[in-house]
Write a protein that holds these residues in place. Sequence first.
Motif, PDB file in Angstrom:
ATOM      1  N   ALA A   1      11.566  44.583  56.349  1.00  0.00           N
ATOM      2  CA  ALA A   1      11.402  44.282  54.942  1.00  0.00           C
ATOM      3  C   ALA A   1      12.767  43.917  54.369  1.00  0.00           C
ATOM      4  O   ALA A   1      13.766  44.557  54.679  1.00  0.00           O
ATOM      5  CB  ALA A   1      10.823  45.484  54.204  1.00  0.00           C
ATOM      6  N   ILE A   2      12.809  42.895  53.545  1.00  0.00           N
ATOM      7  CA  ILE A   2      14.048  42.435  52.928  1.00  0.00           C
ATOM      8  C   ILE A   2      13.833  42.330  51.429  1.00  0.00           C
ATOM      9  O   ILE A   2      12.837  41.782  50.970  1.00  0.00           O
ATOM     10  CB  ILE A   2      14.462  41.060  53.474  1.00  0.00           C
ATOM     11  N   THR A   3      14.765  42.887  50.660  1.00  0.00           N
ATOM     12  CA  THR A   3      14.757  42.720  49.215  1.00  0.00           C
ATOM     13  C   THR A   3      16.098  42.142  48.794  1.00  0.00           C
ATOM     14  O   THR A   3      17.092  42.263  49.499  1.00  0.00           O
ATOM     15  CB  THR A   3      14.523  44.047  48.464  1.00  0.00           C
ATOM     16  N   CYS A   4      16.113  41.511  47.637  1.00  0.00           N
ATOM     17  CA  CYS A   4      17.317  40.868  47.130  1.00  0.00           C
ATOM     18  C   CYS A   4      17.455  41.162  45.641  1.00  0.00           C
ATOM     19  O   CYS A   4      16.468  41.178  44.918  1.00  0.00           O
ATOM     20  CB  CYS A   4      17.237  39.356  47.365  1.00  0.00           C
ATOM     21  N   ILE A   5      18.681  41.397  45.212  1.00  0.00           N
ATOM     22  CA  ILE A   5      18.966  41.558  43.788  1.00  0.00           C
ATOM     23  C   ILE A   5      20.119  40.623  43.450  1.00  0.00           C
ATOM     24  O   ILE A   5      21.065  40.492  44.220  1.00  0.00           O
ATOM     25  CB  ILE A   5      19.269  43.024  43.422  1.00  0.00           C
ATOM     26  N   ARG A   6      19.990  39.936  42.321  1.00  0.00           N
ATOM     27  CA  ARG A   6      20.993  38.953  41.930  1.00  0.00           C
ATOM     28  C   ARG A   6      21.909  39.499  40.839  1.00  0.00           C
ATOM     29  O   ARG A   6      21.494  40.300  40.011  1.00  0.00           O
ATOM     30  CB  ARG A   6      20.333  37.675  41.428  1.00  0.00           C
ATOM     31  N   TYR A   7      23.130  39.033  40.836  1.00  0.00           N
ATOM     32  CA  TYR A   7      24.100  39.340  39.795  1.00  0.00           C
ATOM     33  C   TYR A   7      23.768  38.455  38.603  1.00  0.00           C
ATOM     34  O   TYR A   7      23.896  37.245  38.651  1.00  0.00           O
ATOM     35  CB  TYR A   7      25.515  39.047  40.312  1.00  0.00           C
ATOM     36  N   GLN A   8      23.265  39.077  37.539  1.00  0.00           N
ATOM     37  CA  GLN A   8      22.902  38.343  36.339  1.00  0.00           C
ATOM     38  C   GLN A   8      23.105  39.260  35.133  1.00  0.00           C
ATOM     39  O   GLN A   8      23.493  40.415  35.285  1.00  0.00           O
ATOM     40  CB  GLN A   8      21.476  37.829  36.413  1.00  0.00           C
ATOM     41  N   TYR A   9      22.856  38.765  33.967  1.00  0.00           N
ATOM     42  CA  TYR A   9      23.137  39.504  32.736  1.00  0.00           C
ATOM     43  C   TYR A   9      22.536  40.909  32.741  1.00  0.00           C
ATOM     44  O   TYR A   9      23.188  41.878  32.378  1.00  0.00           O
ATOM     45  CB  TYR A   9      22.629  38.709  31.516  1.00  0.00           C
ATOM     46  N   ILE A  10      21.295  41.044  33.136  1.00  0.00           N
ATOM     47  CA  ILE A  10      20.586  42.334  33.062  1.00  0.00           C
ATOM     48  C   ILE A  10      21.076  43.333  34.111  1.00  0.00           C
ATOM     49  O   ILE A  10      20.922  44.532  33.950  1.00  0.00           O
ATOM     50  CB  ILE A  10      19.055  42.114  33.166  1.00  0.00           C
ATOM     51  N   THR A  11      21.686  42.870  35.213  1.00  0.00           N
ATOM     52  CA  THR A  11      22.107  43.767  36.290  1.00  0.00           C
ATOM     53  C   THR A  11      23.606  44.013  36.332  1.00  0.00           C
ATOM     54  O   THR A  11      24.062  44.850  37.110  1.00  0.00           O
ATOM     55  CB  THR A  11      21.675  43.219  37.663  1.00  0.00           C
ATOM     56  N   LYS A  12      24.396  43.299  35.529  1.00  0.00           N
ATOM     57  CA  LYS A  12      25.853  43.451  35.638  1.00  0.00           C
ATOM     58  C   LYS A  12      26.379  44.553  34.726  1.00  0.00           C
ATOM     59  O   LYS A  12      25.885  44.777  33.633  1.00  0.00           O
ATOM     60  CB  LYS A  12      26.568  42.136  35.377  1.00  0.00           C
ATOM     61  N   ASN A  13      27.395  45.239  35.210  1.00  0.00           N
ATOM     62  CA  ASN A  13      28.031  46.307  34.459  1.00  0.00           C
ATOM     63  C   ASN A  13      29.357  45.827  33.870  1.00  0.00           C
ATOM     64  O   ASN A  13      29.782  44.701  34.141  1.00  0.00           O
ATOM     65  CB  ASN A  13      28.213  47.547  35.357  1.00  0.00           C
ATOM     66  N   PRO A  14      30.044  46.643  33.082  1.00  0.00           N
ATOM     67  CA  PRO A  14      31.302  46.215  32.471  1.00  0.00           C
ATOM     68  C   PRO A  14      32.428  45.927  33.477  1.00  0.00           C
ATOM     69  O   PRO A  14      33.431  45.326  33.128  1.00  0.00           O
ATOM     70  CB  PRO A  14      31.692  47.403  31.584  1.00  0.00           C
ATOM     71  N   PHE A  15      32.256  46.352  34.729  1.00  0.00           N
ATOM     72  CA  PHE A  15      33.278  46.136  35.753  1.00  0.00           C
ATOM     73  C   PHE A  15      33.039  44.862  36.551  1.00  0.00           C
ATOM     74  O   PHE A  15      33.602  44.657  37.615  1.00  0.00           O
ATOM     75  CB  PHE A  15      33.337  47.350  36.687  1.00  0.00           C
ATOM     76  N   ALA A  55      24.334  55.917  51.380  1.00  0.00           N
ATOM     77  CA  ALA A  55      24.750  54.520  51.290  1.00  0.00           C
ATOM     78  C   ALA A  55      26.262  54.405  51.397  1.00  0.00           C
ATOM     79  O   ALA A  55      26.993  55.321  51.021  1.00  0.00           O
ATOM     80  CB  ALA A  55      24.288  53.920  49.969  1.00  0.00           C
ATOM     81  N   ASP A  56      26.701  53.289  51.926  1.00  0.00           N
ATOM     82  CA  ASP A  56      28.113  52.931  51.964  1.00  0.00           C
ATOM     83  C   ASP A  56      28.269  51.599  51.257  1.00  0.00           C
ATOM     84  O   ASP A  56      27.678  50.608  51.670  1.00  0.00           O
ATOM     85  CB  ASP A  56      28.618  52.802  53.409  1.00  0.00           C
ATOM     86  N   PHE A  57      29.042  51.592  50.189  1.00  0.00           N
ATOM     87  CA  PHE A  57      29.313  50.354  49.467  1.00  0.00           C
ATOM     88  C   PHE A  57      30.743  49.952  49.787  1.00  0.00           C
ATOM     89  O   PHE A  57      31.681  50.680  49.462  1.00  0.00           O
ATOM     90  CB  PHE A  57      29.099  50.546  47.962  1.00  0.00           C
ATOM     91  N   ILE A  58      30.919  48.810  50.421  1.00  0.00           N
ATOM     92  CA  ILE A  58      32.238  48.423  50.901  1.00  0.00           C
ATOM     93  C   ILE A  58      32.911  47.368  50.037  1.00  0.00           C
ATOM     94  O   ILE A  58      34.097  47.122  50.186  1.00  0.00           O
ATOM     95  CB  ILE A  58      32.170  47.955  52.368  1.00  0.00           C
ATOM     96  N   LYS A  59      32.166  46.729  49.151  1.00  0.00           N
ATOM     97  CA  LYS A  59      32.754  45.795  48.205  1.00  0.00           C
ATOM     98  C   LYS A  59      31.834  45.620  47.007  1.00  0.00           C
ATOM     99  O   LYS A  59      30.685  46.042  47.042  1.00  0.00           O
ATOM    100  CB  LYS A  59      33.094  44.457  48.856  1.00  0.00           C
ATOM    101  N   LYS A  60      32.352  45.022  45.945  1.00  0.00           N
ATOM    102  CA  LYS A  60      31.569  44.844  44.727  1.00  0.00           C
ATOM    103  C   LYS A  60      30.355  43.959  44.979  1.00  0.00           C
ATOM    104  O   LYS A  60      30.439  42.980  45.713  1.00  0.00           O
ATOM    105  CB  LYS A  60      32.416  44.183  43.643  1.00  0.00           C
ATOM    106  N   GLY A  61      29.261  44.314  44.316  1.00  0.00           N
ATOM    107  CA  GLY A  61      28.053  43.498  44.408  1.00  0.00           C
ATOM    108  C   GLY A  61      28.132  42.347  43.421  1.00  0.00           C
ATOM    109  O   GLY A  61      27.906  42.519  42.232  1.00  0.00           O
ATOM    110  N   LYS A  62      28.468  41.169  43.916  1.00  0.00           N
ATOM    111  CA  LYS A  62      28.501  39.954  43.094  1.00  0.00           C
ATOM    112  C   LYS A  62      27.658  38.908  43.797  1.00  0.00           C
ATOM    113  O   LYS A  62      27.618  38.849  45.010  1.00  0.00           O
ATOM    114  CB  LYS A  62      29.931  39.433  42.941  1.00  0.00           C
ATOM    115  N   GLY A  63      27.011  38.065  43.045  1.00  0.00           N
ATOM    116  CA  GLY A  63      26.129  37.069  43.663  1.00  0.00           C
ATOM    117  C   GLY A  63      24.800  37.715  44.003  1.00  0.00           C
ATOM    118  O   GLY A  63      24.277  38.531  43.254  1.00  0.00           O
ATOM    119  N   SER A  64      24.255  37.389  45.142  1.00  0.00           N
ATOM    120  CA  SER A  64      22.994  37.979  45.607  1.00  0.00           C
ATOM    121  C   SER A  64      23.291  39.020  46.674  1.00  0.00           C
ATOM    122  O   SER A  64      24.063  38.774  47.592  1.00  0.00           O
ATOM    123  CB  SER A  64      22.068  36.904  46.173  1.00  0.00           C
ATOM    124  N   VAL A  65      22.664  40.178  46.548  1.00  0.00           N
ATOM    125  CA  VAL A  65      22.834  41.252  47.520  1.00  0.00           C
ATOM    126  C   VAL A  65      21.481  41.477  48.192  1.00  0.00           C
ATOM    127  O   VAL A  65      20.468  41.658  47.522  1.00  0.00           O
ATOM    128  CB  VAL A  65      23.321  42.552  46.846  1.00  0.00           C
TER     129      VAL A  65
END
Length: 76
Positions: A1-15, A55-65
């Motif tokens: 199973a594959i899911t994707c989340i995009r970097y857009q206005y509703i998902t972005k944080n102040p960082f 979970a291990d987050f190794i870099k910022k989530g930008k674009g599509s994850v």
Amino acid sequence: AITCIRYQYITKNPFKSIYFGCLAMAAELASGTLGLVYTMGLQPEVSMLVVHMEADFIKKGKGSVFFTCEDGEILG
């Protein structure tokens, strides 16, 4: 199973990355989808509950994850 989340206005944080909560939900959906498919139609009905997350987050989530769960064979 594959899911994707995009970097857009509703998902972005102040960082200037994707909120952790959004990433966690997308990751849970990837694994939960396999569980839902496996339990569909079982009698008695089955309810699922997340009891552990790691979970291990190794870099910022930008674009599509993308999140991939390849553990479908374990359920069978």
